[in-house]
Design an enzyme around this catalytic site. Structure first.
Site, PDB file in Angstrom:
ATOM      1  CE  LYS A  13       2.003  -1.268  -8.017  1.00 27.48           C
ATOM      2  NZ  LYS A  13       2.019  -1.770  -6.898  1.00 27.48           N
ATOM      3  NE  ARG A  88      -3.849   1.044  -6.575  1.00 24.75           N
ATOM      4  CZ  ARG A  88      -2.391   1.430  -6.474  1.00 24.75           C
ATOM      5  NH1 ARG A  88      -1.800   2.089  -7.407  1.00 24.75           N
ATOM      6  NH2 ARG A  88      -1.737   1.076  -5.515  1.00 24.75           N
ATOM      7  NE  ARG A 127       6.960   1.878  -0.659  1.00 23.82           N
ATOM      8  CZ  ARG A 127       5.669   1.326  -1.315  1.00 23.82           C
ATOM      9  NH1 ARG A 127       6.326   1.006  -2.673  1.00 23.82           N
ATOM     10  NH2 ARG A 127       4.625   1.260  -0.981  1.00 23.82           N
ATOM     11  NE  ARG A 161       3.863   5.200  -0.717  1.00 24.32           N
ATOM     12  CZ  ARG A 161       3.246   4.428  -1.560  1.00 24.32           C
ATOM     13  NH1 ARG A 161       4.174   3.828  -2.492  1.00 24.32           N
ATOM     14  NH2 ARG A 161       2.206   3.797  -1.381  1.00 24.32           N
ATOM     15  NE  ARG A 172      -0.628   0.975   0.335  1.00 21.97           N
ATOM     16  CZ  ARG A 172       0.247   0.978   0.586  1.00 21.97           C
ATOM     17  NH1 ARG A 172       0.909   1.250   1.925  1.00 21.97           N
ATOM     18  NH2 ARG A 172       1.314   1.032  -0.309  1.00 21.97           N
TER      19      ARG A 172
END
Ligand code: ADP
Ligand code: ADP
Ligand code: ZN
Length: 218
Positions: A13, A88, A127, A161, A172
């Site tokens: 995203k 969300r 990431r 993160r 998640r």
């Protein structure tokens, strides 16, 4: 134009929202980035959100709706926005519709980016983000041209993160499937939803999203 990119953590995203925002001259609004900025600034909201985010749970609808509502009133959002990571939950989707209706606007298009769970875990594990300009990278799938140097700004510091660890990612994904996935029928019923295959390379996904945004409904 109000565009929503919907998808599980790691679907791409943020990556795609940045590309599209640049191309269309729209602002990218990421509620995750806003919350991380608040946490880094040490505000009360930030401190509260940080604990929730590290568990992989959703921050409360009230906080999110107030935060995004305030942001969308800024003049740079007048032309529209690309929403990445919001809404969300159904409560957030309904609040967004009400917020937009108040200014005679509405959601134009919702693009779901679909990616297999195992690929999501691999994407999230690799990431990293430039600490200076926020450009996103991946250890394998999007390396910097020069090792350790950001392509965009030359920065040499990268962050990962705290919630991008496998155990939290699984939590998640569960939260996505229970609390966010109900948005798919919500937008489908309103004729707004398009689904793209997010498993291919970034450029291919980008082309599919562009077609979904510009093409008719479907
Ligand atoms: P999201 O915002 O949905 O959580 P990101 O855009 O941050 O996802 O992407 C997660 C990670 O996967 C990043 O490291 C990014 O560079 C990488 N990535 C994004 N799109 C692709 C793709 N199509 N193929 C491989 N890796 C990708
Ligand atoms: P990703 O899509 O990669 O999982 P985000 O940066 O969008 O990550 O979100 C990170 C975390 O921030 C979420 O797991 C959640 O705790 C919180 N968050 C972000 N956006 C929202 C939202 N719209 N509603 C509730 N919590 C949110
Ligand atoms: Zn940079």
């Amino acid at each position: 134009m109000i565009l929503i990119l919907l998808g599980p953590p790691g679907a791409g995203k943020g990556t795609q929202a940045k590309r599209l925002a640049e191309e269309r001259g729209l602002v990218q609004l990421s509620t995750g980035d806003m919350l991380r900025a608040a946490a880094a600034a040490g505000s009360e909201l930030g401190r509260k959100a940080k604990v929730t985010m590290e568990r992989g749970d959703l921050v409360s609808d009230d906080i999110i709706i107030a935060m995004i509502g305030e942001r969308m009133e800024q003049p740079d959002c007048r032309k529209g926005a690309i929403l990445d990571g919001f809404p969300r939950s159904l409560a957030q989707a309904e609040a967004l519709d009400a917020m937009l209706a108040a200014t005679g606007r509405g959601v134009d298009r919702v693009v779901e980016i679909k990616v297999d769970d195992e690929a999501l875990v691999t994407r999230i594990a690799g990431r990293l983000t430039c600490a200076k300009c926020g450009s996103g990278y991946h250890d394998t799938f999007r390396r910097t041209k020069v090792e350790g140097v950001c392509d965009s700004c030359g920065g040499r510091e990268f962050t990962r993160r705290a919630d991008d660890i496998e155990a939290t990612v699984r939590a998640r994904l569960k939260v996505y499937n229970t609390q966010t996935a109900p948005l798919l029928p919500y937008y489908r019923q309103r004729g707004k939803l398009a689904t793209v295959d997010g498993m291919g390379p970034m450029a291919a996904v980008e082309a599919d999203i562009r077609a979904a945004v510009d093409g008719g409904k479907g």
